[in-house]
Design an enzyme around this catalytic site. Structure first.
Site, PDB file in Angstrom:
ATOM      1  N   CYS A  30       0.558  -1.026   0.019  1.00  0.00           N
ATOM      2  CA  CYS A  30       0.002  -0.034   0.145  1.00  0.00           C
ATOM      3  C   CYS A  30       0.730   0.988   0.110  1.00  0.00           C
ATOM      4  O   CYS A  30       1.965   1.457   0.342  1.00  0.00           O
ATOM      5  CB  CYS A  30      -0.958  -0.613   0.927  1.00  0.00           C
ATOM      6  SG  CYS A  30      -1.968  -1.208   1.252  1.00  0.00           S
ATOM      7  N   ALA A  31       0.193   2.147  -0.695  1.00  0.00           N
ATOM      8  CA  ALA A  31       0.915   3.205  -0.023  1.00  0.00           C
ATOM      9  C   ALA A  31      -0.235   4.248   1.372  1.00  0.00           C
ATOM     10  O   ALA A  31      -0.871   3.944   1.745  1.00  0.00           O
ATOM     11  CB  ALA A  31       0.261   4.027  -0.652  1.00  0.00           C
TER      12      ALA A  31
END
Ligand code: SF4
Ligand code: SF4
Ligand code: SF4
Ligand code: SF4
Lengths: 386, 505, 150
Positions: A30-31
């Protein structure tokens, strides 16, 4: 409310039939990013959307979300419940339940924009609630927070097709299936003013795009955005069960929120120490500490062994008092941080960080297990909501 | 009268091309199987007495000996198997209770072998224990719900919680209760020394504490069993922890019996009983007829040790083990040890050993779940026992919810035990389960200590590798983490009790 | 110097030391041949003494003041100046048994190889004496105790 949302769901909402296929534990890359104005000054959602969009390639369009603090000043003492419903029946059932236990000050559809790319939308409604007096009297040994949490778990566990995804005061989580920048525009976040924002772009490997599975995970005023995998999930979940937390959300991020709730809200640990409980120093390092510190950390680690978060992660945990950025003990996921004046920024990547804060006073790469802690110094500015 | 219906278990053959007539085998077999025929100058064997301990074969310098199961076949019968028929012969001969040593040897399914572990792929990097820290440190003892802090005027915090006494283990493997008396001085001594070297604990069993072992007391858990052998205030106070033995997996519901032959001067002094008398421990503690009595004994011991030692209660895994364990925790036990039905023993009636009690896998899962449901799992530690054959069994037990495990049989095997199950005869050819000076000296305590330490080291390294593979770098994150287990070929009911998913789910 | 020390508390009396010693000093150096074909022609230099429950293996002590060496009239017994090992040369031995009589521990025997004495040579050429290497209970130690005392 958006008419489209009342169409019988079966045609376009495959997820409802796949609930059994949802894993208890979520695996995703993820970011993440977050920003906090410690002086309480407000900023709209545009900046955080651009920051998370900058890390577009870290997500795969199967989830994005935001948490924003200070957004409901006119309802600030009421619990803001954000709910998603798969169908009207769930909504009716939930509302009749809510009415039996809560005073409902206000309710409305969560405003959204018409965006082609955001498909398969559940019904999104928010409610501003407080426990009824008789409920408080019945649970005289519980706080309002306890009562709210109990009811969130109850709804999520027992009402099919209903899901509470935000339940804090003067804050809200906004999330769904899509790229985060689209989710941000869908929820019209540029119209909200907050002193604290976090955002998440998701790259799940094993869930069938379920809106509830997107981040942040929110419980009370805790919101967690998480990049990584909690390998200790099963342990954390069974440990939390001792304290009455039921994991119902099919995401390992959930345990992070509950752990902070347990450690900080219930056990009154200072934030730093809560971070040391979830990402403790190695025993070999504890051994080398001066006696008082050694004893403290040894005791902390012995008592909270079940709270240790293992596996690769970087997280941003936000709450009414501020923001915490934290990595696993050996830093297996990226996170950078920056400060400028009274503002604190964290992000998975430096580019996103510099987008939010082009000329930082300080920019650094926090070591594994060493938290980045931002504290809200003054009350947020009062402005009216869009 | 000749016991002509008692048939040999093994047939021993000697390869004449290899045998050099050295008589090493003759000197090694305490069961007098081998004899040297002076006139013929030949070594011959009487297979009937052979127990299959391999001592002779292990020492034969030319590998001339082979030992096979006696192939005296009965007409095939799935019901009346050879073992059952032979047991009847034996019993018809002697009229007594048939005894056995070691644990249940029946072919009931071993659930460890139906559970597999997880490993990281892509979404989660595995951790290389050779390059990254990997923590196995384990604390056993009572834990409070939460940490209490003092805050001074400046908001500076300091520790307010006074933690109950804990045992610190460098690796979550301890040596289970094996009494001096049932095993030899050298065996006991080796267990104590290996425990100290590895930073873990050995359990004295109910045999008291030999004065020579006192320097190792910091790594010893002393047992208070129904016979109260060797128990005095000093015994309780020198040890690291005290264990109340309620039951043993190999023989739930019955007491112990150390035959008079094994009670020599040293054993008698250590147990505080007369020399050459049978040491009989009663089936129940005669001061514990109920859970509140257990509480009294627990607190009696805590008082006697000024609350400086964790108190462990060891129970055998029986049908309602979860409720009993919960009762023990509520009665004040800081550690609950659960001994499954495959746990070993020096002597037990075979019929009890093979038919009473439940597997540790199910008992452990049930206890862990029960304590969690009651919200008290984090307060006490659980130690699982009852046949851990490898590091894989150990790590699976930890994932099922054990804080640590006790190993008994594996430790004996590390010292040379060949599982001949004749411990109760006092003629252990490997110098372990015997007090015969000619036999006890066969176990060099330095060698045995080294072998035990090696076993602990090897298993610990393997546990680290497996943990790293799962992307976990501290053992506490695997404890009760059933997400990392999957079942193979188990019924839904079994999966349910074990609290794990099936492989593929 | 490194010498062999016996631990009678650990000796099983199995005599494997004797057997391996014999093999090491046989022609074939193969256990089955040595113990069958060559039987009666080789002397084990190591001997297990037995009395009741006490057993231990005895070999030459390689004494600092070696009486055998002093007693030997032909010079068959010498000390290796480098290692200190007391060695016996069968070619020079005349079988007078003076060494045998003067040895205070009885480590020298009449050899079966001929009319010559036979004694332990600490298995010259081996990493460790074979009796030590093959004892199943580590009842024989090969160590330098003087060094240790220092
Ligand atoms: S009892 Fe053991 S030592 Fe004796 S013959 Fe059988 S295997 Fe060999
Ligand atoms: S130990 Fe082996 S070689 Fe020696 S007599 Fe026995 S069988 Fe034969
Ligand atoms: S301890 Fe000795 S008697 Fe008992 S099973 Fe092992 S080898 Fe046989
Ligand atoms: S080999 Fe070892 S145990 Fe056996 S007789 Fe020789 S010294 Fe004793």
């Amino acid at each position: 409310m958006d008419d489209a949302q009342t169409i019988p769901d079966d045609q376009w909402r495959p997820d409802r039939h796949q609930k059994s296929q949802r894993d208890e534990k979520d695996q995703s890359g993820c970011a993440i990013c977050g920003l906090l104005n410690e002086d309480g000054s407000l900023v709209d959602g545009g900046l955080i959307i651009r920051a998370i969009a900058n890390m577009h390639d870290r997500s795969n369009g199967l989830g994005g979300g935001f948490a924003a603090y200070g957004i409901y000043p006119q309802w600030k003492s009421w619990y803001a419940f954000h709910l998603m419903f798969d169908h009207d029946a769930a909504r009716r059932q939930t509302e009749s339940y809510l009415e039996t236990v809560f005073q409902v000050a206000h309710q409305e559809a969560i405003p959204t924009a018409h965006l082609e790319v955001i498909r398969q939308r559940p019904i999104l409604v928010r409610y501003f609630l407080l426990p009824k007096e008789e409920l408080r009297a019945r649970h005289y040994d519980l706080t309002d927070d306890d009562i709210v949490m109990m009811n969130v778990m109850h709804i999520n566990k027992t009402i099919d097709g209903a899901f509470v995804f935000s339940s804090g005061r003067n804050m809200g989580c906004f999330k769904g299936v899509g790229y985060p920048e689209d989710i941000g525009r869908f929820y019209r976040l540029d119209e909200y003013q907050a002193h604290l924002w976090t955002a998440h772009g998701r790259f799940p490997t094993n869930t069938t795009g379920w809106w509830g599975g997107a981040h942040p995970f929110g419980i009370l005023d805790w919101a967690v955005v998480h990049n990584g995998e909690v390998s200790s999930y099963g342990k954390n979940r069974s440990y939390l069960a001792n304290f009455g937390y039921q994991c119902t959300m099919h995401t390992d991020t959930e345990v992070i929120g509950y752990l902070f709730d347990l450690l900080v809200r219930k056990h009154h640990l200072p934030i730093e120490m809560a971070c040391q409980a979830v990402a403790p120093p190695l025993w070999s390092r504890i051994e080398q500490m001066p006696p008082a510190e050694r004893q403290l950390l040894q005791t902390l680690r012995i008592i909270y062994g079940g709270a240790l978060l293992n596996g690769p992660f970087s997280i941003v945990v936000s709450h009414a008092g501020g923001l915490i950025g934290l990595n696993d003990r050996i830093k297996l996921r990226p996170m950078v941080a920056a400060r400028r004046g009274a503002s604190l920024y964290v992000a998975s990547e430096e580019a996103a960080l510099r987008l939010m804060c082009p000329s930082p006073d300080l920019i650094w790469r926090p070591a594994g297990g060493v938290p980045v802690i931002g504290r809200l110094q003054s009350q947020p500015q009062e402005v009216s909501v869009a | 009268m000749r016991k002509w219906l008692v048939e040999p278990d093994f047939i021993l053959t000697r390869d004449p091309d290899r045998c050099i007539n050295c008589q090493v085998c003759v000197r090694q077999c305490a069961n007098d199987v081998h004899v040297h025929d002076e006139e013929a100058d030949l070594v011959q064997s009487d297979s009937e007495k052979c127990v299959g301990c391999h001592r002779c074969a292990a020492l034969c310098p030319t590998q001339a000996i082979s030992i096979e199961k006696a192939s005296l076949e009965f007409r095939p019968n799935g019901n009346w198997t050879a073992d059952r028929i032979r047991a009847v012969y034996k019993q018809a001969e002697g009229g007594g209770i048939l005894l056995s040593g070691m644990g249940n040897d029946q072919t009931l399914p071993v659930l460890w072998d139906h559970m597999v572990l997880n490993a990281s792929q892509v979404t989660n990097p595995s951790i290389d224990p050779l390059r990254e820290p990997m923590e196995l440190v384990t604390y056993l003892g009572r834990k409070p719900d939460r940490l209490e802090l003092n805050r001074d005027a400046n908001g500076k915090v300091s520790l307010a919680t006074e933690l109950a006494p804990q045992l610190r283990l460098e690796t979550p493997i301890m040596f289970s209760a094996m009494s001096y008396g049932s095993i030899s001085y050298n065996a006991s001594f080796s267990l104590a020394r290996a425990a100290q070297a590895a930073g873990t604990f050995a359990n004295t069993g109910e045999g008291g504490l030999h004065k020579d072992f006192r320097p190792y007391a910091k790594n010893l858990i002393v047992q208070v069993a129904s016979g109260r052998f060797g128990v005095d205030p000093d015994y309780l106070n020198v040890a690291a922890a005290v264990e109340i033995k309620i039951g043993q997996g190999a023989k739930p519901g019955i007491g112990g019996h150390l035959p008079a032959e094994k009670v020599d001067a040293q054993v008698s002094a250590t147990r505080m009983i007369p020399e050459r008398t049978d040491a009989l421990s009663p089936a129940p503690h005669h001061d514990i007829y109920s859970i509140e009595d257990l509480r009294q004994l627990i607190y009696g011991i805590k008082e006697a040790t000024q609350y400086t030692k964790p108190v462990c209660v060891k129970i055998s895994a029986v049908h309602n083990v979860a409720a009993i364990a919960s009762g023990a925790v509520r009665a004040g036990a800081d550690i609950v040890a659960i001994d499954g039905f495959r746990g070993g023993t020096g002597a037990a009636p075979t019929v009890i050993r093979d038919n009473v009690g439940i597997p540790i896998e199910l008992a452990l899962a049930a206890v862990d779940a029960r304590l969690r449901d009651e919200g008290i799992r984090h307060q006490a530690s659980i130690v699982a026992a009852g046949s851990f054959r490898s590091s894989a069994d150990v790590i699976k037990a930890i994932a099922l919810g054990a804080d640590a495990v006790y190993i008994g049989t594996a430790a004996l095997v590390a010292m040379g035990c060949h599982l001949c199950q004749k411990c109760y005869t006092g003629k252990c050819n490997w110098g372990i389960a015997t007090q015969d000076p000619m036999l006890t000296k066969r176990l060099n305590a330095d060698v045995a200590t080294r072998r035990l330490s090696n076993l602990l080291r090897g298993w610990s390294l393997e546990i680290k590798e497996m943990l790293g593979g799962m992307g976990i770098n501290a053992i506490e994150s695997l404890r009760g983490n059933r997400e990392h287990l999957r079942g193979i070929a188990l019924s839904d009911r079994d999966l349910n009790i074990l609290g794990i998913k099936a492989a593929g789910e | 110097m490194k010498r062999i020390y016996a631990r009678e508390d650990l000796c099983l009396g199995c005599r494997l030391c004797e057997i391996h010693c014999l093999v090491a000093h046989s022609k074939s150096r193969r256990i089955i041949s040595a113990m069958t074909r060559e039987k009666g022609q080789i002397t084990p230099r190591c001997k297990v003494e037995e009395s009741g429950q006490v057993t231990f293996a005895l070999q030459c002590r390689h004494c600092e003041h070696a009486r055998c060496l002093e007693a030997c009239m032909t010079g068959a017994i010498t000390r290796d100046p480098a290692t200190g090992v007391v060695l016996h040369n069968a070619d020079k031995c005349v079988g007078c048994w003076m060494c045998l009589m003067s040895c205070p521990v009885g480590a020298i025997q009449r050899g079966r190889e001929g009319h010559v004495a036979s004694k332990c040579d600490l298995c010259q050429g081996e990493a460790a004496p074979v009796c030590v290497a093959n004892c199943p209970n580590e009842a024989l130690l090969f160590e330098d105790r003087e060094e240790r005392k220092k």
